[in-house]
Design an enzyme around this catalytic site. Sequence first.
Site, short mmCIF file in Angstrom:
data_model
loop_
_atom_site.label_atom_id
_atom_site.label_comp_id
_atom_site.label_asym_id
_atom_site.label_seq_id
_atom_site.Cartn_x
_atom_site.Cartn_y
_atom_site.Cartn_z
N GLY A 117 2.25 14.42 0.78
CA GLY A 117 3.36 14.92 1.58
C GLY A 117 4.20 13.87 2.27
O GLY A 117 5.12 14.21 3.01
N CYS A 235 4.66 3.49 -8.18
CA CYS A 235 4.12 2.34 -7.45
C CYS A 235 3.46 1.39 -8.45
O CYS A 235 2.34 0.93 -8.26
CB CYS A 235 3.16 2.77 -6.34
SG CYS A 235 1.76 3.78 -6.90
#
Length: 452
Positions: A117, A235
């Site tokens: 989140g 990432c």
Amino acid sequence: MRETIQLPASFAEKMKELLGGAYEAYLKSCGEEPRSGLRANRWKITPDELEEKLPFGVKRVPWISNGFTYDSQAQPSRDPYYYAGLYYLQEPSAMTPASRLPVEPGERVLDLCAAPGGKATELGAKLQGRGLLAANDISSSRARALLKNLELAGIPNIYVLSEEPGKLARRMPEFFDKVLVDAPCSGEGMFRKDPSMIRSWEERGPEYYSGIQRELICAAADLLKPGGMLMYSTCTFDVREDEEIVEWLLEKRPEMRLIPMEGYEGFEPGRHGFTDCVRIFPHRMPGEGHFLALFAKDGVKEPADGRGASSRRIPPEAEAFLKDCRLKVEDPVFDVQKERIYLKGRRDQMPEGIRYLRTGLYLGDCARGRFEPSQALAMTLRAEDYVSCILLRREDPRVIRYLKGETLDVSDLSSVREKGWQLVCVDGYGLGWGKLAQGMLKNKYSSGWRWQ
């Protein structure tokens, strides 16, 4: 300086080729401590206000307007302000994708791979209670953690989904104004922060994830309205998961085009001619590794359909309670599902037949002629939003006792009502509910959220 992590030989050779003369600087950065960060929740508080309130030292993240780093000795997750949802703990580079996706209040926004989140809470804060945020994760267990973080942040206009992205694209073609895909990846940019990722990388590397990413980014493009914008991020450093995914989308969806985003002096451009993409390297910036690409979809952005859902009649006990609340949802309608009452936007128009964990703001339950407000509702409120509050300062030991679920003696505090429901606040920000009788507050803080 900590001990440098041991990089796999094949990864090291790949990074030497990618970075050239900068490889030694990257290798040195692998021995540095990772940065710990937090992001102000602008739905509740401004960055300046948060910086002034925090009891521990912070420094601004220079490329994130509401981002901070903090000293390793600080414990921000063990502070009442964290429980009030004033900030979200997030590594600085991971703050970047949501910061570079332009979101305007009133839009329909989707975070396609949203758990836990970090990016979804920022997108929701940008909406300022208008429009809707759909946050999806294919794993139902991760989606439950996502739901808690959205509720903790007090975001009211949410739909939390746990659905396969391809199904969403088929059911909701060209539905959203903005879409963010923080794709599952091999995690090369996280090796310093979490060395256990190296073993995962050796078991499942870029070849495994690139196929997943191709499916995700195409589904995301199909979910996007003409005139909308899509942010793709990972990432990882591998071009097969980054620039080659960009190239794949541009080939498979010719209506999509790569566009520049807000820059920063530490950003590096993408490789293989994709100079509008952004690469973040830990030897260039105080954060972990990241890749970002921002796209626009050709066409004219059409306004949302004006048709709206009708509001259902709610039980009188709920109506009596809610008239004392200032509810923060644009053009609201009530939805009653058995004992539970939800608040939605009239023109949300989210389809049925989707696996939802939450549809709108969960207000509370009606049972046996009584209404019990929800923890989620409390997190959307401030002291001025409810008629009767228990106002505590952060330093008051009763704040921690409340968060632990204890009954409180509040006979020394003035209250609008001598008995009944109270919104418990820390420095004016809602923490949860309590029920007052004869100066004693019966604790109604959510048992699953309690201070351990």
